[in-house]
Enzyme design. Sequence first.
Site, PDB file in Angstrom:
ATOM      1  N   VAL A   1     -11.606  -6.798   0.680  1.00  0.00           N
ATOM      2  CA  VAL A   1     -11.100  -5.484   1.073  1.00  0.00           C
ATOM      3  C   VAL A   1     -10.054  -5.698   2.157  1.00  0.00           C
ATOM      4  O   VAL A   1     -10.262  -6.496   3.076  1.00  0.00           O
ATOM      5  CB  VAL A   1     -12.253  -4.587   1.589  1.00  0.00           C
ATOM      6  CG1 VAL A   1     -11.716  -3.277   2.143  1.00  0.00           C
ATOM      7  CG2 VAL A   1     -13.251  -4.307   0.467  1.00  0.00           C
TER       8      VAL A   1
ATOM      9  N   ASP B   1      -6.822  -3.845   4.773  1.00  0.00           N
ATOM     10  CA  ASP B   1      -6.791  -2.881   5.888  1.00  0.00           C
ATOM     11  C   ASP B   1      -6.786  -1.427   5.416  1.00  0.00           C
ATOM     12  O   ASP B   1      -7.196  -0.529   6.170  1.00  0.00           O
ATOM     13  CB  ASP B   1      -5.511  -3.099   6.713  1.00  0.00           C
ATOM     14  CG  ASP B   1      -4.265  -2.856   5.855  1.00  0.00           C
ATOM     15  OD1 ASP B   1      -4.091  -3.576   4.852  1.00  0.00           O
ATOM     16  OD2 ASP B   1      -3.497  -1.916   6.148  1.00  0.00           O
TER      17      ASP B   1
ATOM     18  N   GLY C   1      -3.119  -7.177   4.778  1.00  0.00           N
ATOM     19  CA  GLY C   1      -4.287  -6.557   5.385  1.00  0.00           C
ATOM     20  C   GLY C   1      -5.017  -7.468   6.350  1.00  0.00           C
ATOM     21  O   GLY C   1      -5.514  -7.023   7.399  1.00  0.00           O
TER      22      GLY C   1
ATOM     23  N   THR D   1       0.838  -1.201   0.000  1.00  0.00           N
ATOM     24  CA  THR D   1       0.000   0.000   0.000  1.00  0.00           C
ATOM     25  C   THR D   1       0.867   1.243   0.000  1.00  0.00           C
ATOM     26  O   THR D   1       1.908   1.263   0.650  1.00  0.00           O
ATOM     27  CB  THR D   1      -0.837   0.024   1.301  1.00  0.00           C
ATOM     28  OG1 THR D   1      -1.619  -1.152   1.343  1.00  0.00           O
ATOM     29  CG2 THR D   1      -1.708   1.250   1.399  1.00  0.00           C
TER      30      THR D   1
HETATM   31  N1  GLY Z   1      -2.348  -3.793   2.922  1.00  0.00           N
HETATM   32  C1  GLY Z   1      -3.069  -3.860   1.734  1.00  0.00           C
HETATM   33  C2  GLY Z   1      -3.942  -5.005   1.602  1.00  0.00           C
HETATM   34  O1  GLY Z   1      -3.763  -6.014   2.254  1.00  0.00           O
HETATM   35  O2  GLY Z   1      -4.851  -4.955   0.802  1.00  0.00           O
END
Ligand code: GLY
Length: 288
Positions: free
Chosen positions: A180, A182, A205, A151
């Site tokens: 979806v 984090d 995430g 990210t």
């Molecule tokens: N950290 C981004 C995701 O896991 O979508």
Amino acid sequence: MKWAIIGTWRMCLEGIIAAAEILKHGGDSGDAVEEAVRTVEDYPLYKSVGYGGLPNENCEVEMDAAFMDGDTLSIGAVGGIRDFKNPVSIARRLSRERFNIFLVGSGAEEYAHKNGFERKNMLTERAKKIWEKRVREISDKNLSPYDGHDTVGVVCLDGQGHMTAATSTSGLFMKKRGRVGDSPICGSGLYVDSKIGGAAATGLGEDIMKGCLSYEAVRLMENGMNPQEAAKKAVCNFSEKLKQKRGKAGAMSLVCLNNKGEWGVGTNVEFSFVNGQEKSGRRKQNGI
Ligand code: GLY
């Protein structure tokens, strides 16, 4: 007050430079953080954010993004949005709403369309080829499909003491449609309070959201830790906890900035970041 900004990964260097131009001319941290993240979203060779981001298992680029204002705690977020150029700008627009501040899928796309945001096919030929290769590898070699979840997360303090944070990602490569991570979740992917400081996360995430890592780092800063201590403690303690409870912990990294412009990072993997700050009237940028 001196401005400062920090973002996850080398990929945000050009964005941090663009944001620094805004900040050094007395600009607002909301504009700077949005510019930093948009620059990453627009760059076609980054495989985990915006245009050029790797697709889900159906070869669709589904993106998550969020924007938070540390003066008001206003937050806006989108999850699983497709075919819009800059999800972070849609998230920022949502942060100004009183209700319906986190929209997903077709609801997010409808909102973006009604509010005049630019549409774009976010799937590049390069990303499609990587997807096709991975599909072949999965069937030939029985490989785990999941990979890559970097990210862009940025935390910013402007010269007026206003703090903001923003995130954007195309999420886990080969994810299920509708997954979806984090990044758009307040307290997990990002958190900021101008009276304390802010944090943004990158990594897996599914694990980051189990520990509300960004909120935890801000809470530790509120209790007196500097950003480096807070970032390190939030990541290391939670990583250990996950190993004890579940036998393993995914990759997790945090960037942190407090309201004095001091910064820090924490990680349980190899991790790069970019930091810009005003120093003795001159801009200074570090990349590690
Ligand atoms: N950290 C981004 C995701 O896991 O979508």
